[in-house]
Design an enzyme around this catalytic site. Structure first.
Site, PDB file in Angstrom:
ATOM      1  N   GLY A 192       0.824  -1.200   0.000  1.00 53.66           N
ATOM      2  CA  GLY A 192       0.000   0.000   0.000  1.00 53.66           C
ATOM      3  C   GLY A 192       0.856   1.246   0.000  1.00 53.66           C
ATOM      4  N   HIS A 206      -4.317   1.002   7.559  1.00 53.58           N
ATOM      5  CA  HIS A 206      -2.966   1.575   7.587  1.00 53.58           C
ATOM      6  C   HIS A 206      -2.877   2.783   6.649  1.00 53.58           C
ATOM      7  CE1 HIS A 206       1.594   1.048   7.713  1.00 53.58           C
ATOM      8  NE2 HIS A 206       1.420   1.873   6.697  1.00 53.58           N
ATOM      9  N   GLU A 207      -3.410   2.625   5.437  1.00 55.78           N
ATOM     10  CA  GLU A 207      -3.270   3.697   4.439  1.00 55.78           C
ATOM     11  C   GLU A 207      -4.186   4.884   4.727  1.00 55.78           C
ATOM     12  OE1 GLU A 207      -0.728   3.562   2.645  1.00 55.78           O
ATOM     13  OE2 GLU A 207      -0.318   1.443   2.986  1.00 55.78           O
ATOM     14  N   CYS A 224       6.108  -0.239   7.070  1.00 58.55           N
ATOM     15  CA  CYS A 224       5.706   0.881   6.217  1.00 58.55           C
ATOM     16  C   CYS A 224       6.879   1.273   5.329  1.00 58.55           C
ATOM     17  CB  CYS A 224       5.305   2.056   7.114  1.00 58.55           C
ATOM     18  SG  CYS A 224       4.808   3.518   6.208  1.00 58.55           S
ATOM     19  N   LEU A 225       6.583   1.570   4.070  1.00 62.55           N
ATOM     20  CA  LEU A 225       7.654   1.955   3.142  1.00 62.55           C
ATOM     21  C   LEU A 225       8.331   3.255   3.566  1.00 62.55           C
ATOM     22  CD1 LEU A 225       6.025   1.056  -0.302  1.00 62.55           C
ATOM     23  CD2 LEU A 225       7.669  -0.276   1.037  1.00 62.55           C
ATOM     24  N   HIS A 235      -2.634   7.117   7.164  1.00 61.46           N
ATOM     25  CA  HIS A 235      -1.651   8.039   6.566  1.00 61.46           C
ATOM     26  C   HIS A 235      -2.314   9.361   6.156  1.00 61.46           C
ATOM     27  CE1 HIS A 235       2.272   6.138   6.180  1.00 61.46           C
ATOM     28  NE2 HIS A 235       1.750   5.021   5.723  1.00 61.46           N
ATOM     29  N   GLN A 242       3.072   9.891   1.291  1.00 64.06           N
ATOM     30  CA  GLN A 242       4.326   9.139   1.133  1.00 64.06           C
ATOM     31  C   GLN A 242       5.059   9.472  -0.163  1.00 64.06           C
ATOM     32  OE1 GLN A 242       2.266   5.209   2.156  1.00 64.06           O
ATOM     33  NE2 GLN A 242       4.286   4.935   3.044  1.00 64.06           N
TER      34      GLN A 242
HETATM   35 ZN    ZN Z   1       2.653   3.203   5.634  1.00 65.39          ZN
END
Ligand code: ZN
Length: 154
Positions: free
Chosen positions: A46, A130-131, A88-89, A134, A51
């Site tokens: 995701g 999660h997304e 998380c990226l 963000h 991000q």
């Molecule tokens: Zn993340």
């Protein structure tokens, strides 16, 4: 399509709230294509607007064969619970347990501005939580689960 730079933890942009998308144009389509490519290259499931430095309510999620683009997502219903490990990226070298609902029903727009509904559970649902966090400036480790984990149940 193009790979975009992923914003890393410590950058204040990850802590800001995103505004809704108002214009559904080619630029939005290009952003979503780039986000998908960037997520795939980084081997993530995701990616959210902040991000890649975009403070708009846009999310891409890809879990196996399941792919969805959520624009202006709004969670309508949740139920159950799942406790699992997240990463998380944008947050390198950190993973922790997070408790999430197991099921989610979410209203959103597709890239053309059409109203859509998604219901899912398990890992795709975890990715939705999660997304969408963000988009509110929330990172997964803010919600670290500190209770006992029965690993057999994961
Ligand atoms: Zn993340």
């Amino acid at each position: 399509m193009a790979i975009r730079d992923i914003v890393k933890d410590g950058d204040p942009i990850l802590r800001k709230k995103c505004r809704p998308v108002e214009v559904f144009d080619e630029k939005l389509g290009k952003l979503l294509d780039d986000m998908r490519e960037t997520m795939n290259k980084a081997d993530g499931v995701g990616l959210a607007g902040p991000q890649v430095g975009i403070l708009r309510q846009v999310v891409v999620i890809e879990v196996g064969d399941f792919y969805v683009e959520l624009i202006n997502p709004e969670i309508l219903e949740t139920s159950g619970e799942q406790i699992g490990v997240e990463g998380c990226l944008s947050v390198e070298g950190k993973n922790c347990y997070v408790a999430r609902p197991n099921f989610v029903k979410v209203k959103y727009c597709d890239r053309y501005g059409k109203q859509m509904l998604l219901e899912c559970e398990g890992l795709p649902a975890r990715a939705v939580f999660h997304e969408t966090d963000h988009l509110q400036g929330v990172l997964f480790y803010d919600k670290e689960y500190k209770g006992k984990v029965n690993r057999k149940k994961l």
